[in-house]
Design a protein around this motif. Structure first.
Motif, PDB file in Angstrom:
ATOM      1  N   PHE A  68      98.522  35.277 -43.524  1.00 65.62           N
ATOM      2  CA  PHE A  68      98.019  36.633 -44.368  1.00 65.62           C
ATOM      3  C   PHE A  68      97.104  37.197 -43.420  1.00 65.62           C
ATOM      4  CE2 PHE A  68     100.311  34.436 -47.689  1.00 65.62           C
ATOM      5  CZ  PHE A  68     100.304  35.641 -48.788  1.00 65.62           C
ATOM      6  N   HIS A  69      96.163  36.783 -42.817  1.00 57.34           N
ATOM      7  CA  HIS A  69      95.088  37.371 -42.198  1.00 57.34           C
ATOM      8  C   HIS A  69      95.398  37.816 -40.994  1.00 57.34           C
ATOM      9  CE1 HIS A  69      91.204  36.258 -44.435  1.00 57.34           C
ATOM     10  NE2 HIS A  69      92.027  35.176 -44.987  1.00 57.34           N
ATOM     11  N   ALA A  70      96.494  37.337 -40.324  1.00 56.60           N
ATOM     12  CA  ALA A  70      97.028  37.725 -39.298  1.00 56.60           C
ATOM     13  C   ALA A  70      97.895  38.967 -39.389  1.00 56.60           C
ATOM     14  CB  ALA A  70      97.800  36.554 -38.369  1.00 56.60           C
ATOM     15  N   ALA A  71      98.418  39.326 -40.554  1.00 56.20           N
ATOM     16  CA  ALA A  71      99.238  40.306 -40.936  1.00 56.20           C
ATOM     17  C   ALA A  71      98.161  41.795 -40.758  1.00 56.20           C
ATOM     18  CB  ALA A  71      99.859  40.611 -42.186  1.00 56.20           C
ATOM     19  N   ARG A  72      97.073  41.577 -41.033  1.00 57.18           N
ATOM     20  CA  ARG A  72      96.287  42.605 -40.779  1.00 57.18           C
ATOM     21  C   ARG A  72      95.822  43.157 -39.493  1.00 57.18           C
ATOM     22  NH1 ARG A  72      90.833  41.382 -44.252  1.00 57.18           N
ATOM     23  NH2 ARG A  72      90.633  39.537 -42.830  1.00 57.18           N
ATOM     24  N   VAL A  73      95.867  42.300 -38.573  1.00 54.26           N
ATOM     25  CA  VAL A  73      95.340  42.313 -37.348  1.00 54.26           C
ATOM     26  C   VAL A  73      96.893  42.981 -36.546  1.00 54.26           C
ATOM     27  CG1 VAL A  73      94.895  41.219 -34.874  1.00 54.26           C
ATOM     28  CG2 VAL A  73      93.620  40.581 -37.088  1.00 54.26           C
ATOM     29  N   SER A  74      97.826  42.258 -36.753  1.00 60.84           N
ATOM     30  CA  SER A  74      99.059  43.083 -36.088  1.00 60.84           C
ATOM     31  C   SER A  74      99.301  44.458 -36.788  1.00 60.84           C
ATOM     32  CB  SER A  74     100.331  42.021 -36.541  1.00 60.84           C
ATOM     33  OG  SER A  74     100.106  40.577 -35.776  1.00 60.84           O
ATOM     34  N   LEU A  75      99.328  44.671 -38.130  1.00 61.40           N
ATOM     35  CA  LEU A  75      99.252  45.927 -38.406  1.00 61.40           C
ATOM     36  C   LEU A  75      98.393  46.900 -37.684  1.00 61.40           C
ATOM     37  CD1 LEU A  75     100.318  45.685 -42.315  1.00 61.40           C
ATOM     38  CD2 LEU A  75     101.965  46.074 -40.344  1.00 61.40           C
ATOM     39  N   LEU A  76      96.930  46.467 -37.733  1.00 57.94           N
ATOM     40  CA  LEU A  76      95.918  47.412 -37.223  1.00 57.94           C
ATOM     41  C   LEU A  76      96.123  47.711 -35.826  1.00 57.94           C
ATOM     42  CD1 LEU A  76      93.107  48.670 -37.431  1.00 57.94           C
ATOM     43  CD2 LEU A  76      92.102  46.413 -36.730  1.00 57.94           C
ATOM     44  N   VAL A  77      96.678  46.639 -34.973  1.00 63.15           N
ATOM     45  CA  VAL A  77      96.947  47.145 -33.442  1.00 63.15           C
ATOM     46  C   VAL A  77      98.181  48.014 -33.314  1.00 63.15           C
ATOM     47  CG1 VAL A  77      97.857  45.797 -31.490  1.00 63.15           C
ATOM     48  CG2 VAL A  77      96.073  44.790 -32.660  1.00 63.15           C
ATOM     49  N   GLY A  78      99.217  47.705 -34.268  1.00 62.03           N
ATOM     50  CA  GLY A  78     100.441  48.623 -34.293  1.00 62.03           C
ATOM     51  C   GLY A  78     100.019  49.930 -34.512  1.00 62.03           C
ATOM     52  N   LEU A  79      99.357  50.276 -35.687  1.00 64.20           N
ATOM     53  CA  LEU A  79      99.009  51.428 -36.240  1.00 64.20           C
ATOM     54  C   LEU A  79      98.200  52.072 -35.333  1.00 64.20           C
ATOM     55  CD1 LEU A  79      98.770  50.889 -40.116  1.00 64.20           C
ATOM     56  CD2 LEU A  79     100.617  52.210 -38.878  1.00 64.20           C
ATOM     57  N   GLY A  80      97.176  51.346 -34.635  1.00 64.34           N
ATOM     58  CA  GLY A  80      95.956  52.011 -33.828  1.00 64.34           C
ATOM     59  C   GLY A  80      96.828  52.673 -32.633  1.00 64.34           C
ATOM     60  N   ALA A  81      97.609  51.689 -32.148  1.00 64.33           N
ATOM     61  CA  ALA A  81      98.168  52.031 -30.574  1.00 64.33           C
ATOM     62  C   ALA A  81      99.122  53.263 -30.655  1.00 64.33           C
ATOM     63  CB  ALA A  81      98.685  50.783 -30.111  1.00 64.33           C
ATOM     64  N   ALA A  82      99.818  53.068 -31.701  1.00 63.81           N
ATOM     65  CA  ALA A  82     100.795  54.222 -32.051  1.00 63.81           C
ATOM     66  C   ALA A  82      99.945  55.568 -32.167  1.00 63.81           C
ATOM     67  CB  ALA A  82     101.721  54.028 -33.151  1.00 63.81           C
ATOM     68  N   THR A  83      98.813  55.559 -33.054  1.00 61.99           N
ATOM     69  CA  THR A  83      98.157  56.672 -33.334  1.00 61.99           C
ATOM     70  C   THR A  83      97.657  57.138 -32.002  1.00 61.99           C
ATOM     71  OG1 THR A  83      97.498  55.854 -35.634  1.00 61.99           O
ATOM     72  CG2 THR A  83      96.209  57.691 -34.420  1.00 61.99           C
ATOM     73  N   LEU A  84      97.119  56.349 -31.276  1.00 57.88           N
ATOM     74  CA  LEU A  84      96.640  56.946 -29.701  1.00 57.88           C
ATOM     75  C   LEU A  84      97.893  57.327 -28.930  1.00 57.88           C
ATOM     76  CD1 LEU A  84      94.453  57.093 -27.783  1.00 57.88           C
ATOM     77  CD2 LEU A  84      94.727  54.927 -27.028  1.00 57.88           C
ATOM     78  N   ALA A  85      98.642  56.907 -28.929  1.00 60.44           N
ATOM     79  CA  ALA A  85      99.971  57.202 -28.158  1.00 60.44           C
ATOM     80  C   ALA A  85     100.383  58.644 -28.748  1.00 60.44           C
ATOM     81  CB  ALA A  85     101.017  56.256 -28.109  1.00 60.44           C
ATOM     82  N   VAL A  86     100.424  58.766 -29.994  1.00 59.46           N
ATOM     83  CA  VAL A  86     101.031  59.974 -30.557  1.00 59.46           C
ATOM     84  C   VAL A  86      99.962  61.172 -30.215  1.00 59.46           C
ATOM     85  CG1 VAL A  86     101.603  61.427 -32.552  1.00 59.46           C
ATOM     86  CG2 VAL A  86     102.342  59.067 -32.300  1.00 59.46           C
ATOM     87  N   LEU A  87      98.868  60.922 -30.279  1.00 58.64           N
ATOM     88  CA  LEU A  87      97.596  61.952 -30.123  1.00 58.64           C
ATOM     89  C   LEU A  87      97.778  62.484 -28.581  1.00 58.64           C
ATOM     90  CD1 LEU A  87      94.652  60.731 -32.293  1.00 58.64           C
ATOM     91  CD2 LEU A  87      96.204  62.673 -32.609  1.00 58.64           C
TER      92      LEU A  87
END
Length: 273
Positions: A68-87
């Motif tokens: 449950f706690h790892a889901a937050r980290v994996s989603l955070l990394v995925g969303l954060g990295a994708a946001t940076l790449a898109v920008l």
């Protein structure tokens, strides 16, 4: 709107991702303790005790709480990295596609430079230099993933700038930034939306690979770090790697389904079929 509900891939992807997001949001409520805490006897198999439905690891930590706690980290990394790449990719692509000429040549050579470097090895190098942390992992994955976005945006910007409404805006004396913001970007973003879901899936896989190699943030738990921790007990307690591995697979498939569904909805050709 009716096309949204007719896309099974999109609905399945949304269902999977909403379930993962709910697990991440409820992690502190359902498992308020530290997921690194030792709570029971080590190597408890799933279902051995009702209090630990997914068992415990080699140290006696609750795998369910970790998931449950790892889901937050994996989603955070995925969303954060994708946001940076898109920008970064959108900025490079729209400038290159709209202005053309020497700007296009310089930016495309820069894009090709990044594309020639193995992205995973480049990400490892950046994480090692910056020291493993969530911030450095997000930066490393994002900064190695933007070239594909830039090429998509560039192609769309080159197409849109030939349209009559863009020519009319130029004739009226509208400034270039205003034209880009009002006309180029809104009409170039559809393929980026689809590509972003794929980028998130790739980022989750890359973070898992980095954590598996011991380059994850040691202060947080992620699915990749759980897989890496369980490899020492793979022969005797394979569930320690299978459970987080399955979560990674499901999350990636959720984003892939979402991307395929968005492509069906946003692709004009699908409307004619």
């Amino acid at each position: 709107m009716s096309r949204l509900w007719r896309s099974r891939a999109l609905l399945l992807g949304l269902f999977i991702l909403l379930a993962i997001a709910a697990a991440a949001a409820l992690a502190n409520l359902l498992y308020p303790g530290d997921p690194f805490d030792i709570v029971a006897r080590p190597n408890l198999w799933p279902s051995a005790q009702p209090a630990y439905p997914l068992g415990t690891d080699m140290l006696g930590r609750d795998i369910t709480a970790g998931m449950f706690h790892a889901a937050r980290v994996s989603l955070l990394v995925g969303l954060g990295a994708a946001t940076l790449a898109v920008l970064v990719g959108t900025l490079v692509g729209v400038v290159a596609g709209y202005f053309g000429g020497w700007a296009d040549d310089c930016l495309m050579r820069l894009t090709e430079l990044f594309q020639t470097m193995p992205s995973f090895l480049f990400a490892i190098l950046l994480v090692v230099i910056l020291q493993p942390s969530i911030g450095s992992i997000v930066f490393a994955i994002g900064i190695t993933s933007w070239p594909q976005i830039s090429r998509l945006v560039r192609a769309e910007a080159m197409r849109v700038r030939q349209q009559d409404y863009v020519s009319a805006a130029v004739t009226m004396g509208l400034a270039h930034p205003a034209i880009i913001w009002r006309h180029i970007l809104p009409n170039s973003i559809a393929p980026v939306v689809v590509a972003t879901s794929i980028l998130i899936a790739q980022a989750i896989l890359t973070e898992a690979s980095l954590s598996f190699l011991g380059l994850g943030d040691p202060s947080v738990i992620s699915w990749g770090s759980m897989v890496g921790a369980g490899r020492s007990s793979l022969r005797t307690a394979w569930y320690m790697t299978a459970v987080p591995g399955a979560a990674i697979f499901i999350a990636v498939m959720g984003f892939m389904y979402l991307g395929n569904g968005l492509n069906d909805v946003l692709n004009p050709r699908s409307e004619a079929q």
